[in-house]
Motif scaffolding. Sequence first.
Motif, PDB file in Angstrom:
ATOM      1  N   GLU A 888       0.806  -1.225   0.000  1.00  0.00           N
ATOM      2  CA  GLU A 888       0.000   0.000   0.000  1.00  0.00           C
ATOM      3  C   GLU A 888       0.836   1.270   0.000  1.00  0.00           C
ATOM      4  OE1 GLU A 888      -2.802  -0.059   3.165  1.00  0.00           O
ATOM      5  OE2 GLU A 888      -3.777  -1.918   2.495  1.00  0.00           O
ATOM      6  N   GLU A 889       1.995   1.222   0.691  1.00  0.00           N
ATOM      7  CA  GLU A 889       2.785   2.453   0.776  1.00  0.00           C
ATOM      8  C   GLU A 889       3.343   2.881  -0.574  1.00  0.00           C
ATOM      9  OE1 GLU A 889       5.744  -0.663   2.553  1.00  0.00           O
ATOM     10  OE2 GLU A 889       3.588  -0.499   2.201  1.00  0.00           O
ATOM     11  N   TRP A 891       1.583   3.079  -3.376  1.00  0.00           N
ATOM     12  CA  TRP A 891       0.446   3.336  -4.264  1.00  0.00           C
ATOM     13  C   TRP A 891       0.791   4.350  -5.353  1.00  0.00           C
ATOM     14  CZ3 TRP A 891      -1.306   8.328  -4.671  1.00  0.00           C
ATOM     15  CH2 TRP A 891      -0.895   9.223  -3.682  1.00  0.00           C
TER      16      TRP A 891
END
Length: 993
Positions: A888-889, A891
């Motif tokens: 997620e980091e 994205w």
Amino acid sequence: NDSEEDMFGDYDSFCGSDSLLAQLDDMEQMHLQGEEGDVSAAGEPGRPASGDGQGKRSDSASENAAGYKAVRSDGFQRHENDLLDNSEGADDFILDDFPSSQILYLEEMDKLSSVSRESAGTERTNNYMNSCLDKILNASLGHAADQREGGTELPMGSKHDPNKRESLKDHLKSAMTGNAKAQAPLVSKTKQLKEAVLSEEICVAKKAIESSSDDIGPFYGLPSKVKDLLKQFRGIEALYEWQHNCLTLESLQQRKNLIYSLPTSGGKTLVAEILILQELLCRQKDVLMILPYVAIVQEKVWGLSSFGIELGFLVEEYAGSKGRFPPIKRRAKNSLYIATIEKGHALVNSLIETERIDHLGLVVVDELHMIGEGSRGATLEMTLAKVLYTSKNTQVIGMSATLNNVEDLQKFLQADYYTNNFRPVELKEYVKIRDTIYEVDSKAEHGFTFSRLLHFKYSSNLEKADPDHIIALVTEVIPKYSCLIFCPTKKNCENVAAMVCKYLNKDFKAHREKEKQDLIKNLKTIGNGSICPVLKQTIPFGVAYHHSGLTNDERKSIEEAYSAGVLCLLACTATLAAGVNLPARRVILRAPYVAREFLKKNQYKQMIGRAGRAGIDSAGESILIAQEKDKQLVQDLISSPLENCYSNLLPEFNKGIQSLLLSLVGLKIAVTLEEIYSFMCLTLLGVQQQLLAKEKSLLDIVKEGVENLIENGLLKGKLSEKDGNSQTMLTITRLGKATYKGSIDLAHCNALYRELKKGLEGLILESNLHLLYLATPYDMIDNCNPDWMIYLRQFNQLSPAEQRIADIVGVPESFITKKASGQAIRKNVDSAVINRLYLSFVLYTLLKETNVWSVSEKFSMSRGYVQSLLTSAASFASCVLHFCEELEEFWVYKALLTELTKQLTYCVKAELVPLMEVAGVLEARAKQLYNAGYKTLAHLANANPETLVKMIEHLSRRQAKQIVSSAKMLLSEKAEALQEEVDELLRMPADIP
């Protein structure tokens, strides 16, 4: 005719003398007069509703009925029940002779007549006429409304008064005019009938395959159309006897796995293609075909797209950066996935993860012997092991020309084995030592017997230039026949081609001179005016070299020219033997070496297998040139068996067993030590563990691998020293999942994560240089030797913001300056980072200039190396994208890397990208097509191959047909994908509260 003028004029009769429209007009007038009488009667005060008015209405109705009967003469004058009961009545007459407008009109009349029978007496007839008139009026007005909705306006001067009632005659004319303008259906009845027959044959073939009967249908369980298509597209009218025997094996009828082995050019691929078509058409399952190289994948996509268009299945390319993971779930059509080894593995992983592996009915592996070759062999072994373990319904077919320890492979794949020594063209093997040629004979004491002496006269200069007498061997066959010379190195290929041309007779230039000049012109176009000096010198003689130093466009042009007979001699490296199919009358092995390593039996067999072209040559010849010092080694080579295939999961530790263990846990195939060990026992390594795992047991190797993954933060779990730990559940970390989903080498996954994380702190987006650094493949670093003057020059051409990137990644400007000036450097800088930044400079320049030639000159690199860097970077960028999608980091990288991957994949101006998406269309061909007016995928898909041949230089009819078929397939695939999205959006959820 788009105007509203009267298309019928005064002649409005269906049958010449009797005017139907005139009679209908009279009927309408009488009917209107009757209505007017009724209205006036009803309007008078005190007038009774019955009486004279009723009598007039009845008389008018009677007259209308009489008029109606007059119109329906002969075949239309029937009893009311006959209209329903008599099948030989008016409907058949209408269908035979009337146009569609009259058919529709009379169908309405028939429907209304059946409704009107429910009423009685004169009122029934009157209501029928009113209804009929209203229907015709509504149909005419409806058609006009449709035209207006479709964007057709009424012409100037024609005013429509809604209060004014038009005559029936006008309405009929209007309706027939509209029908005359209506576009005819695009699909002919003949085509519809053919498709219906094909569908019926597929159903019959499917039932035949599912039954246990020996009668398997018209063409090995397939529709007869497949046989016609093989003749049309491939010129194949009948199968070889071994192919028939193989296809009718009992093991195949029972859907057992199969390995089959035949010499090169024996026709192995056709058997696989027939099995593929059986799976797609009859069993309605998807198929995965795994091929070793990108070029072969593209060639196969070309070849099978035509079949897909005709038979209704999709052909999807999985090579380089192409391919969707997971693939789109099709409902209407089945898919044939044609993939490289790496992409095939990623595809299987995605199908297992989405629980769709059971819909994969068949996996076909070409060049199965590659399972024993390095990291790619390890990847192939992992793919097959996962398929066998997770899907009991998926059949596996493996084929190869060079297999030895088949028993191990049979045990691993749980497969039967079929072999045959058939070759369509006889192959004669020779060895040349000094001026003597020996024929290879396995029964002879030393492996070969004396054949003949070479009789030719060499000058002293020629003897020095060509001590191996290559020119004498070549001129015995060219230019009438073709010849391949396999050389140990790329440089040797170029030297041999130049040397041969230097001493060839000038008469060779006259052979197909214009076509050779066209080829030179085409190569200049590819190089934006530049051409290799060696090729410029050799092509006029019909000679060229072929190795990885060529760009993709150059290589394709040379291959096409050789296949067409324009070039008759290629000096090439060993990679051509395992690549695209380019056979020759005579194959010469310049030396028994590949680079500095002595030739292996598998390599030797693949090279000589190119000798002899089916349907063209009566025989093929191979000549191995050897020195006296290598005589014993050559004798051993000739007499030795083929090399065995051994598992590479252990030697390729990171790309092998470690990668496999990680994905097993990630995909939840095996999540405990016991389950992992059970899986490992079913791999080729498990079959060969007694031979390969001598120092440690397989269980110990598995434990060590799992512990290593836990230490590196890729798995979670705890393995104690006791034996009772085999049931401990293992789980995958986010980094571990990203690593296997992105197919990232475990040796580099932590470094990639750190660099991506660091990039988030200050990603410079003034240009794409920083992103390119992150997408530069790690496996290209070791082959890079920067030229420090070029390094400094390129650095100085960057903007200040771009120069900061070097500092961010760890290569300060002072370091580059000192290296360029030759000064001593005390500060230690990571050489991997230095090389990676240098390669990112190459890619950055390449994306700006989109010209491999100019970039290779700027950086003093071979253009083939630059091309290879570009291809690897596109593939690695795709891997990094999938890596980031799981974290997620990261994205922010998703959108950036999606666009960058596309730029690296095509590396051309934006307008050429849609054309280059078509399999086999490279930059040079895309430019030709674009300049000729074919600017989109739809243009290509709807092109006429004959027109393409006339408009595009150096394009054969076969190539034109393949381009059109590939474009149609890609267009169909994209349309299907969009339709799937629509269906998904409109599907009603099953869990509505």
